[in-house]
Design a protein around this motif. Structure first.
Motif, PDB file in Angstrom:
ATOM      1  N   GLU A 220      22.594 -12.998  -8.435  1.00 34.65           N
ATOM      2  CA  GLU A 220      22.959 -13.066  -9.853  1.00 34.65           C
ATOM      3  C   GLU A 220      23.037 -14.509 -10.356  1.00 34.65           C
ATOM      4  O   GLU A 220      22.634 -14.803 -11.483  1.00 34.65           O
ATOM      5  N   GLU A 221      23.499 -15.410  -9.505  1.00 30.68           N
ATOM      6  CA  GLU A 221      23.703 -16.792  -9.933  1.00 30.68           C
ATOM      7  C   GLU A 221      22.460 -17.665  -9.773  1.00 30.68           C
ATOM      8  O   GLU A 221      22.456 -18.837 -10.163  1.00 30.68           O
ATOM      9  N   ASP A 222      21.381 -17.120  -9.201  1.00 27.60           N
ATOM     10  CA  ASP A 222      20.180 -17.919  -8.933  1.00 27.60           C
ATOM     11  C   ASP A 222      19.234 -17.943 -10.127  1.00 27.60           C
ATOM     12  O   ASP A 222      19.316 -17.100 -11.042  1.00 27.60           O
ATOM     13  N   ASN A 223      18.293 -18.894 -10.093  1.00 28.09           N
ATOM     14  CA  ASN A 223      17.269 -19.007 -11.129  1.00 28.09           C
ATOM     15  C   ASN A 223      16.154 -18.006 -10.862  1.00 28.09           C
ATOM     16  O   ASN A 223      15.761 -17.786  -9.714  1.00 28.09           O
ATOM     17  N   ILE A 224      15.609 -17.404 -11.931  1.00 34.19           N
ATOM     18  CA  ILE A 224      14.557 -16.399 -11.798  1.00 34.19           C
ATOM     19  C   ILE A 224      13.340 -16.960 -11.069  1.00 34.19           C
ATOM     20  O   ILE A 224      12.595 -16.220 -10.415  1.00 34.19           O
ATOM     21  N   LYS A 225      13.133 -18.271 -11.132  1.00 34.88           N
ATOM     22  CA  LYS A 225      11.995 -18.878 -10.444  1.00 34.88           C
ATOM     23  C   LYS A 225      12.120 -18.757  -8.926  1.00 34.88           C
ATOM     24  O   LYS A 225      11.126 -18.837  -8.209  1.00 34.88           O
ATOM     25  N   ASP A 226      13.351 -18.574  -8.449  1.00 39.44           N
ATOM     26  CA  ASP A 226      13.592 -18.479  -7.003  1.00 39.44           C
ATOM     27  C   ASP A 226      13.644 -17.035  -6.513  1.00 39.44           C
ATOM     28  O   ASP A 226      13.986 -16.785  -5.348  1.00 39.44           O
ATOM     29  N   ALA A 227      13.307 -16.105  -7.382  1.00 31.18           N
ATOM     30  CA  ALA A 227      13.385 -14.687  -7.018  1.00 31.18           C
ATOM     31  C   ALA A 227      12.354 -14.325  -5.952  1.00 31.18           C
ATOM     32  O   ALA A 227      11.274 -14.916  -5.865  1.00 31.18           O
ATOM     33  N   ILE A 228      12.705 -13.324  -5.132  1.00 26.06           N
ATOM     34  CA  ILE A 228      11.769 -12.742  -4.169  1.00 26.06           C
ATOM     35  C   ILE A 228      10.938 -11.700  -4.902  1.00 26.06           C
ATOM     36  O   ILE A 228      11.483 -10.800  -5.554  1.00 26.06           O
ATOM     37  N   ILE A 229       9.616 -11.817  -4.803  1.00 25.85           N
ATOM     38  CA  ILE A 229       8.724 -10.860  -5.475  1.00 25.85           C
ATOM     39  C   ILE A 229       8.319  -9.788  -4.463  1.00 25.85           C
ATOM     40  O   ILE A 229       7.610 -10.069  -3.492  1.00 25.85           O
ATOM     41  N   LEU A 230       8.791  -8.568  -4.679  1.00 29.47           N
ATOM     42  CA  LEU A 230       8.549  -7.491  -3.726  1.00 29.47           C
ATOM     43  C   LEU A 230       7.071  -7.169  -3.608  1.00 29.47           C
ATOM     44  O   LEU A 230       6.595  -6.799  -2.518  1.00 29.47           O
ATOM     45  N   ASN A 231       6.329  -7.293  -4.666  1.00 29.68           N
ATOM     46  CA  ASN A 231       4.892  -7.006  -4.631  1.00 29.68           C
ATOM     47  C   ASN A 231       4.184  -7.931  -3.650  1.00 29.68           C
ATOM     48  O   ASN A 231       3.259  -7.520  -2.944  1.00 29.68           O
ATOM     49  N   ASP A 232       4.619  -9.195  -3.599  1.00 25.88           N
ATOM     50  CA  ASP A 232       4.005 -10.155  -2.675  1.00 25.88           C
ATOM     51  C   ASP A 232       4.330  -9.807  -1.226  1.00 25.88           C
ATOM     52  O   ASP A 232       3.474  -9.933  -0.338  1.00 25.88           O
ATOM     53  N   ILE A 233       5.572  -9.366  -0.987  1.00 24.78           N
ATOM     54  CA  ILE A 233       5.941  -8.939   0.374  1.00 24.78           C
ATOM     55  C   ILE A 233       5.084  -7.751   0.782  1.00 24.78           C
ATOM     56  O   ILE A 233       4.541  -7.700   1.897  1.00 24.78           O
ATOM     57  N   TYR A 234       4.958  -6.789  -0.138  1.00 29.85           N
ATOM     58  CA  TYR A 234       4.141  -5.604   0.143  1.00 29.85           C
ATOM     59  C   TYR A 234       2.720  -5.999   0.523  1.00 29.85           C
ATOM     60  O   TYR A 234       2.173  -5.521   1.519  1.00 29.85           O
ATOM     61  N   LYS A 235       2.119  -6.896  -0.253  1.00 32.31           N
ATOM     62  CA  LYS A 235       0.730  -7.290   0.005  1.00 32.31           C
ATOM     63  C   LYS A 235       0.574  -8.048   1.318  1.00 32.31           C
ATOM     64  O   LYS A 235      -0.473  -7.972   1.961  1.00 32.31           O
ATOM     65  N   SER A 236       1.614  -8.782   1.713  1.00 30.03           N
ATOM     66  CA  SER A 236       1.505  -9.620   2.909  1.00 30.03           C
ATOM     67  C   SER A 236       1.802  -8.871   4.205  1.00 30.03           C
ATOM     68  O   SER A 236       1.310  -9.252   5.262  1.00 30.03           O
ATOM     69  N   VAL A 237       2.596  -7.814   4.135  1.00 31.15           N
ATOM     70  CA  VAL A 237       3.005  -7.155   5.386  1.00 31.15           C
ATOM     71  C   VAL A 237       2.572  -5.694   5.473  1.00 31.15           C
ATOM     72  O   VAL A 237       2.785  -5.060   6.504  1.00 31.15           O
ATOM     73  N   ILE A 238       1.976  -5.160   4.410  1.00 33.67           N
ATOM     74  CA  ILE A 238       1.597  -3.746   4.392  1.00 33.67           C
ATOM     75  C   ILE A 238       0.099  -3.604   4.166  1.00 33.67           C
ATOM     76  O   ILE A 238      -0.479  -4.248   3.296  1.00 33.67           O
ATOM     77  N   GLU A 239      -0.524  -2.749   5.010  1.00 39.23           N
ATOM     78  CA  GLU A 239      -1.930  -2.394   4.817  1.00 39.23           C
ATOM     79  C   GLU A 239      -2.086  -0.896   5.016  1.00 39.23           C
ATOM     80  O   GLU A 239      -1.414  -0.304   5.865  1.00 39.23           O
ATOM     81  N   ILE A 240      -2.994  -0.299   4.250  1.00 38.35           N
ATOM     82  CA  ILE A 240      -3.286   1.124   4.432  1.00 38.35           C
ATOM     83  C   ILE A 240      -4.324   1.251   5.540  1.00 38.35           C
ATOM     84  O   ILE A 240      -5.419   0.700   5.437  1.00 38.35           O
ATOM     85  N   GLU A 241      -3.973   1.940   6.616  1.00 38.05           N
ATOM     86  CA  GLU A 241      -4.919   2.115   7.722  1.00 38.05           C
ATOM     87  C   GLU A 241      -5.767   3.367   7.529  1.00 38.05           C
ATOM     88  O   GLU A 241      -6.961   3.354   7.756  1.00 38.05           O
ATOM     89  N   ASN A 242      -5.132   4.433   7.077  1.00 36.20           N
ATOM     90  CA  ASN A 242      -5.871   5.690   6.948  1.00 36.20           C
ATOM     91  C   ASN A 242      -5.048   6.664   6.109  1.00 36.20           C
ATOM     92  O   ASN A 242      -3.824   6.569   6.039  1.00 36.20           O
ATOM     93  N   THR A 243      -5.721   7.577   5.463  1.00 37.29           N
ATOM     94  CA  THR A 243      -5.048   8.654   4.739  1.00 37.29           C
ATOM     95  C   THR A 243      -5.651   9.980   5.172  1.00 37.29           C
ATOM     96  O   THR A 243      -6.864  10.171   5.122  1.00 37.29           O
ATOM     97  N   GLU A 244      -4.795  10.864   5.639  1.00 46.24           N
ATOM     98  CA  GLU A 244      -5.241  12.174   6.102  1.00 46.24           C
ATOM     99  C   GLU A 244      -4.727  13.210   5.114  1.00 46.24           C
ATOM    100  O   GLU A 244      -3.513  13.314   4.883  1.00 46.24           O
ATOM    101  N   LYS A 245      -5.623  13.984   4.526  1.00 43.87           N
ATOM    102  CA  LYS A 245      -5.219  14.900   3.463  1.00 43.87           C
ATOM    103  C   LYS A 245      -5.352  16.359   3.887  1.00 43.87           C
ATOM    104  O   LYS A 245      -6.162  16.708   4.741  1.00 43.87           O
ATOM    105  N   GLU A 246      -4.502  17.175   3.234  1.00 36.78           N
ATOM    106  CA  GLU A 246      -4.537  18.636   3.367  1.00 36.78           C
ATOM    107  C   GLU A 246      -4.434  19.088   4.826  1.00 36.78           C
ATOM    108  O   GLU A 246      -5.235  19.863   5.324  1.00 36.78           O
ATOM    109  N   ILE A 247      -3.396  18.589   5.487  1.00 35.28           N
ATOM    110  CA  ILE A 247      -3.090  18.996   6.853  1.00 35.28           C
ATOM    111  C   ILE A 247      -2.225  20.251   6.803  1.00 35.28           C
ATOM    112  O   ILE A 247      -1.228  20.293   6.075  1.00 35.28           O
ATOM    113  N   SER A 248      -2.603  21.253   7.570  1.00 36.43           N
ATOM    114  CA  SER A 248      -1.818  22.496   7.614  1.00 36.43           C
ATOM    115  C   SER A 248      -0.789  22.411   8.740  1.00 36.43           C
ATOM    116  O   SER A 248      -1.089  21.916   9.833  1.00 36.43           O
TER     117      SER A 248
END
Length: 687
Positions: A220-248
């Protein structure tokens, strides 16, 4: 019916809030609810002129800590949050929905109409300030929501729209209630922890959407310029490997979609995340519980773990209104006739699907794990041969995690050994109860159970022999130190054999090493070590003498005379490196104890007096340093004889007393020779 009147039903919101069950470790659930509402509010914008934005401010408690509190002075616990978004705002529809429990508003997006009530289940109050435009006017609406007065609205402001106006909704979650505050404080939750948790919960909103709002988090007391951007974390540590659809799965009508996500964010294991309406529900399930041998994966030498996000209309329907669990039984034992599947069964189905897709990696890991366990058991420096028979038991290690520590591995192997032993005992017990010969069952015992029992017994014997060999090697090491001039204390050698001051009542059989002296002394009725004969609870004596080790054997069953002590054994240890006088009469070192014991009155455990008579077998053992003059004096003038092995013995037939004198080296040599055949037969002679 004519004149029928519809009455408006009122809701006791306090009772509703009190009925909400949120555990302390689910303290971020209200924050998740508000963030998802912000995302959906941004999605509902029509022809937006700016990108979606969500700012999360973390409130901390900076009050001075009491000296009595044993806490980190640098840590300031989290107390609440502020969430700011540029969505559509608190329009009329949203205001009506907010004041209506279980509203159908946003039902198609998974809305349950309970989110704001979960806030008050965890926080003291909630403040809302929303500025938005509608046609040519702007509206500013301010609300307060608490557990005392419910939803309160301040007078709203309506103005003509001005150029550059931007929507803004600010929601404050004020003051964690004690249980949730204490959990976050004791866990020392950081802003990074919260950021990772939000990404995990809302991951499906990020996947495949280029228009996802920018989500930033800061104190709350910090400057917005120092904020952590969650989108950047997502892009740096998350990758889609595969998507499997309509599994019974089983007999469930709805199909399932599996999103395989590469997680480079330091996760310690693969995991399954059940989702409803694009958000995680409940806690993730470690795949280690279902696929113990599924180890980490690599992409260009970069390590990652899989996070498998599962979606289905079935899960959407089964989502609890609180959105922290599914309305499914935990396991098959808790199912009723109307339950299609349990959570455990669901995880098993999903895990098997993952096993098929990653069979190559899992099979390699299974082989690697088996080799590691085999090396652990057969380690030449520290063998655990009591578990060796498990190497021949099919799938014995299948449920042991691939990353188990040595401590965990030891515990799991011990558990498996115990369970197999219990299983064999039950088989024997079942057969022994039979009154007639059962060819098939007895054949099974002979071909399988007895074979398994033999392997188990051999390994248990091997484990015992390894422990004995370690004691022998320890004794040898002490004797080597003595040759270097570092004379070992008498009490040290004494404690190796039997702890000074101990008795068999407080020294279990597996914790002493009397077998070093004689194998027969492993099984005895009473042993005391360096305890005055007058304090011996089984002897009525005034003697102050302390024999190093006193053993006597009382008949337990099948004795011609139950009023006799079968035998008395006394050991005397002399300090290594201390030579006795050449004129020392060796037998006198133990005779003083026998004289005292002959005057004592021993009692059985039942309190019956037992007589120590002249013809009671008595054995005295003296372990000391011997020189040529001492040996010559005792052989010529004190009735001792020398054996072919070099140690001395003397027999007093009147007292039925046999005395032996030997050096520490001779005692160790005799022990080694007794065990050599066992060591060789068990394959541990070279250890």
């Amino acid at each position: 019916m004519k004149g029928l009147q519809i009455l408006e039903q009122k809701v006791n919101y306090r009772g509703l809030i009190n009925s909400i069950d949120i555990k302390p470790d689910e303290y971020l659930l209200p924050l998740h609810e508000v963030i998802v509402n912000s995302i959906q509010s941004i999605e509902d914008r029509i022809n937006p002129i700016d990108n979606g934005s969500i700012i999360i401010k973390v409130h901390r408690n900076f009050q001075p800590k009491l000296d009595l509190e044993d806490e980190d002075e640098s840590y300031n616990p989290i107390s609440g949050f502020t969430i700011i978004d540029n969505g559509v705002g608190f329009t009329n529809k949203r205001e009506i929905a907010f004041s209506t429990p279980f509203t159908n508003f946003n039902y198609e997006k998974g809305g349950k109409g309970m989110g704001r009530y979960t806030v008050l289940a965890c926080f003291g109050s909630m403040d809302i300030e929303s500025s938005f435009s509608d046609e040519d006017k702007t509206y500013k609406r301010i609300y307060k929501f608490d557990n005392i007065n419910g939803l309160q609205k301040y007078p709203e402001e309506i103005k003509k729209i001005r150029h550059g106006f931007k929507n803004s909704t600010v929601i404050k979650l004020n003051n964690f209630l004690p249980d949730y505050y204490d959990f976050a404080r004791k866990s020392k939750i950081s802003i990074k922890d919260i950021a990772d948790n939000i990404i995990q919960h809302c991951l499906l909103f990020f996947i495949g959407s280029e228009n996802s709002p920018t989500i930033r988090i800061l104190y709350e007391e910090d400057n917005i310029k120092d904020a952590i951007i969650l989108n950047d974390i997502y892009k740096s540590v998350i990758e889609i490997e595969n998507t499997e659809k309509e599994i019974s799965i089983g007999n469930i009508t709805e199909t399932f979609n599996l999103n395989y996500i590469r997680n480079y964010n330091g996760a310690h294991s693969h995991s399954i995340h059940l989702c409803a309406n694009k958000r995680e529900v409940g806690k993730k399930q470690s795949l280690t519980n279902y696929l113990p041998s599924f180890k980490e994966l690599y992409n260009d030498n970069k390590k990652y773990h899989l996070s498998v996000y599962v979606e289905s209309d079935f899960l959407d329907k089964k989502n609890h209104p609180q959105r922290n669990k599914f309305m499914l039984p935990e396991n098959s034992a808790k199912k009723n006739d109307f339950d299609e599947v349990s959570l455990d069964e669901l995880f098993k189905h999903i895990s098997e699907n993952i096993r098929v897709n990653y069979s190559q990696f899992i099979e390699e890991a299974e082989k690697e794990k088996s080799e590691r366990i085999e090396k652990y058991i057969l380690n030449p420096n520290k063998p655990r041969l009591r578990y060796r028979h498990l190497l021949n038991v099919k799938d014995a290690f299948s449920d042991i995690p691939i990353n188990a520590s040595d401590e965990t591995l030891e515990a799991r192997l011990h558990e498996k050994e115990f369970k197999l032993e219990q299983r064999r005992e039950k088989v024997f017990e079942k057969v022994f109860k039979k009154k007639e010969y059962d060819k098939e069952e007895f054949g099974n015992i002979v071909s399988n159970i007895l074979k398994e029992e033999a392997a188990f017994s051999k390994d248990k014997l091997a484990d015992l022999m390894i422990k004995r060999k370690s004691i022998i090697k320890l004794f040898q090491k002490y004797l080597e130190w003595r040759e270097d001039g570092n004379f070992m204390l008498e009490e040290d050698l004494h404690n190796i054999i039997f702890t000074m001051g101990a008795e068999t009542d407080n020294m279990p059989i597996e914790y002493h090493n009397l077998w070093l002296l004689d194998e027969r002394f492993t099984f005895h009725t009473y042993t005391s070590s360096d305890i005055k004969t007058k304090t011996n609870k089984n002897l009525d004596s005034e003697g102050n003498k302390e024999p190093d080790v006193l053993i006597y054997d009382v008949p337990w069953a099948y004795s011609d005379n139950a009023d006799k002590i079968n035998s008395l054994v006394v050991f005397e240890f002399k300090k290594p490196g201390k030579e006795l006088s050449s004129k020392t009469n060796l037998d006198e070192l133990v005779l003083k104890y026998f004289q005292d014991l002959m005057q004592s009155k021993a009692r059985s455990k039942k309190g019956t007096l037992l007589n120590i008579e002249d013809n009671t077998p008595k054995f005295g053992y003296i372990i000391c340093e011997l020189n040529r003059d001492n040996i010559e004096h005792n052989c010529k003038w004190n009735g001792f004889k020398k054996t072919a092995h070099g140690h001395l013995y003397k027999i007093n037939s009147d007292l039925n007393l046999h005395i032996e004198v030997m050096t520490y080296e001779q005692m160790l040599d005799f022990s080694e020779k007794r065990h050599h055949t066992f060591f060789r037969a068990l394959g541990i002679d070279s250890i």
